[in-house]
Scaffold this motif. Structure first.
Motif, short mmCIF file in Angstrom:
data_model
loop_
_atom_site.label_atom_id
_atom_site.label_comp_id
_atom_site.label_asym_id
_atom_site.label_seq_id
_atom_site.Cartn_x
_atom_site.Cartn_y
_atom_site.Cartn_z
N VAL A 199 40.02 68.85 56.04
CA VAL A 199 41.46 68.91 56.23
C VAL A 199 42.12 68.08 55.13
O VAL A 199 41.54 67.12 54.64
CB VAL A 199 41.85 68.40 57.64
CG1 VAL A 199 41.51 66.93 57.80
CG2 VAL A 199 43.30 68.67 57.94
N GLN A 200 43.31 68.46 54.76
CA GLN A 200 44.06 67.69 53.77
C GLN A 200 44.68 66.46 54.42
O GLN A 200 44.94 66.44 55.63
CB GLN A 200 45.15 68.55 53.14
CG GLN A 200 44.61 69.63 52.22
CD GLN A 200 45.72 70.36 51.49
OE1 GLN A 200 46.85 70.42 51.95
NE2 GLN A 200 45.40 70.91 50.32
N ALA A 201 44.92 65.47 53.60
CA ALA A 201 45.59 64.27 54.08
C ALA A 201 46.90 64.64 54.77
O ALA A 201 47.66 65.48 54.27
CB ALA A 201 45.85 63.31 52.93
N GLY A 202 47.14 64.01 55.91
CA GLY A 202 48.33 64.33 56.69
C GLY A 202 48.11 65.43 57.71
O GLY A 202 48.98 65.68 58.55
N GLY A 203 46.97 66.09 57.63
CA GLY A 203 46.68 67.18 58.55
C GLY A 203 46.11 66.70 59.87
O GLY A 203 46.01 65.50 60.13
N SER A 204 45.73 67.68 60.70
CA SER A 204 45.25 67.38 62.05
C SER A 204 43.95 68.11 62.34
O SER A 204 43.67 69.18 61.77
CB SER A 204 46.30 67.82 63.09
OG SER A 204 47.52 67.13 62.92
N LEU A 205 43.18 67.52 63.21
CA LEU A 205 41.98 68.14 63.75
C LEU A 205 41.85 67.73 65.21
O LEU A 205 42.31 66.65 65.60
CB LEU A 205 40.72 67.68 63.02
CG LEU A 205 40.40 68.27 61.65
CD1 LEU A 205 39.19 67.56 61.04
CD2 LEU A 205 40.15 69.77 61.73
N GLN B 86 25.25 64.31 68.35
CA GLN B 86 24.65 64.39 67.03
C GLN B 86 25.66 64.11 65.91
O GLN B 86 25.26 63.90 64.76
CB GLN B 86 24.03 65.78 66.81
CG GLN B 86 25.00 66.88 66.43
CD GLN B 86 25.89 67.34 67.56
OE1 GLN B 86 25.73 66.94 68.71
NE2 GLN B 86 26.87 68.19 67.24
N GLY B 87 26.92 64.10 66.24
CA GLY B 87 27.96 63.81 65.26
C GLY B 87 28.55 65.07 64.65
O GLY B 87 27.89 66.10 64.55
N THR B 88 29.79 64.96 64.24
CA THR B 88 30.46 66.06 63.55
C THR B 88 31.20 65.48 62.34
O THR B 88 31.85 64.44 62.44
CB THR B 88 31.41 66.82 64.49
OG1 THR B 88 31.97 67.95 63.80
CG2 THR B 88 32.55 65.95 65.00
N GLN B 89 31.07 66.15 61.21
CA GLN B 89 31.64 65.64 59.97
C GLN B 89 33.13 65.94 59.91
O GLN B 89 33.56 67.08 60.12
CB GLN B 89 30.94 66.27 58.76
CG GLN B 89 31.51 65.87 57.41
CD GLN B 89 31.22 64.43 57.06
OE1 GLN B 89 30.09 63.95 57.22
NE2 GLN B 89 32.23 63.71 56.56
N VAL B 90 33.90 64.92 59.58
CA VAL B 90 35.33 65.08 59.31
C VAL B 90 35.56 64.62 57.87
O VAL B 90 35.23 63.49 57.52
CB VAL B 90 36.18 64.24 60.28
CG1 VAL B 90 37.64 64.25 59.85
CG2 VAL B 90 36.04 64.77 61.70
N THR B 91 36.12 65.51 57.07
CA THR B 91 36.40 65.19 55.68
C THR B 91 37.89 65.39 55.43
O THR B 91 38.42 66.47 55.68
CB THR B 91 35.60 66.08 54.72
OG1 THR B 91 34.20 65.91 54.98
CG2 THR B 91 35.87 65.70 53.27
N VAL B 92 38.55 64.34 54.96
CA VAL B 92 39.97 64.38 54.69
C VAL B 92 40.17 64.27 53.18
O VAL B 92 39.82 63.26 52.57
CB VAL B 92 40.72 63.24 55.41
CG1 VAL B 92 42.22 63.39 55.21
CG2 VAL B 92 40.37 63.22 56.90
N SER B 93 40.71 65.32 52.59
CA SER B 93 40.89 65.34 51.15
C SER B 93 42.26 64.79 50.78
O SER B 93 43.23 64.93 51.53
CB SER B 93 40.73 66.76 50.62
OG SER B 93 41.74 67.59 51.15
N SER B 94 42.33 64.19 49.61
CA SER B 94 43.60 63.59 49.17
C SER B 94 44.40 64.56 48.33
O SER B 94 43.95 65.62 47.97
CB SER B 94 43.31 62.33 48.36
OG SER B 94 42.48 62.62 47.27
#
Length: 124
Positions: A12-18, A116-124
């Protein structure tokens, strides 16, 4: 035994939601509270939020207050983490955990079961 399965991570982009979900199965009646933690590469696992099945109390780490919301559905045995206004520094693997006894919600040690975990990646 309690089994936990996380879902909802992604890019997700910075400022976004999940919205993350954690579905519990097994001896879920024994779960006292559930929490979300996150761990970035090279860093320790840190507390994000927790939800107590008894009374629905919620607990948050200071950096996420006002932006993240944890909630639980006791019919579906699922806990959710709504994350808004995400920041790049919040990129991490997010883990769901269940606690079957009293103890601090804010540290990983009292939690008995982990997903097991889930990856969250926040792009700038």
């Amino acid at each position: 035994q309690v089994q936990l399965v996380e879902s909802g991570g992604g890019l997700v982009q910075a400022g976004g939601s999940l919205r993350l979900s954690c579905a519990a199965s097994g001896r879920t009646f024994s779960s006292y509270a559930m929490g979300w933690f996150r761990q970035a590469p090279g860093k320790e696992r840190e507390f994000v939020a927790a939800f107590s099945w008894s009374g629905g109390s919620t607990y948050y780490a200071d950096p996420v207050k006002g932006r993240f919301t944890i909630s639980g559905d006791n019919v579906k045995n699922t806990v959710y983490l709504q994350m808004n206004s995400l920041k790049p520094e919040e990129t991490a693997v997010y883990y769901c955990a269940a606690k079957t006894r009293r103890g601090s919600h804010y540290y990983p040690q009292p939690y008995d079961y982990w997903g097991q975990g889930t990856q969250v990646t926040v792009s700038s």
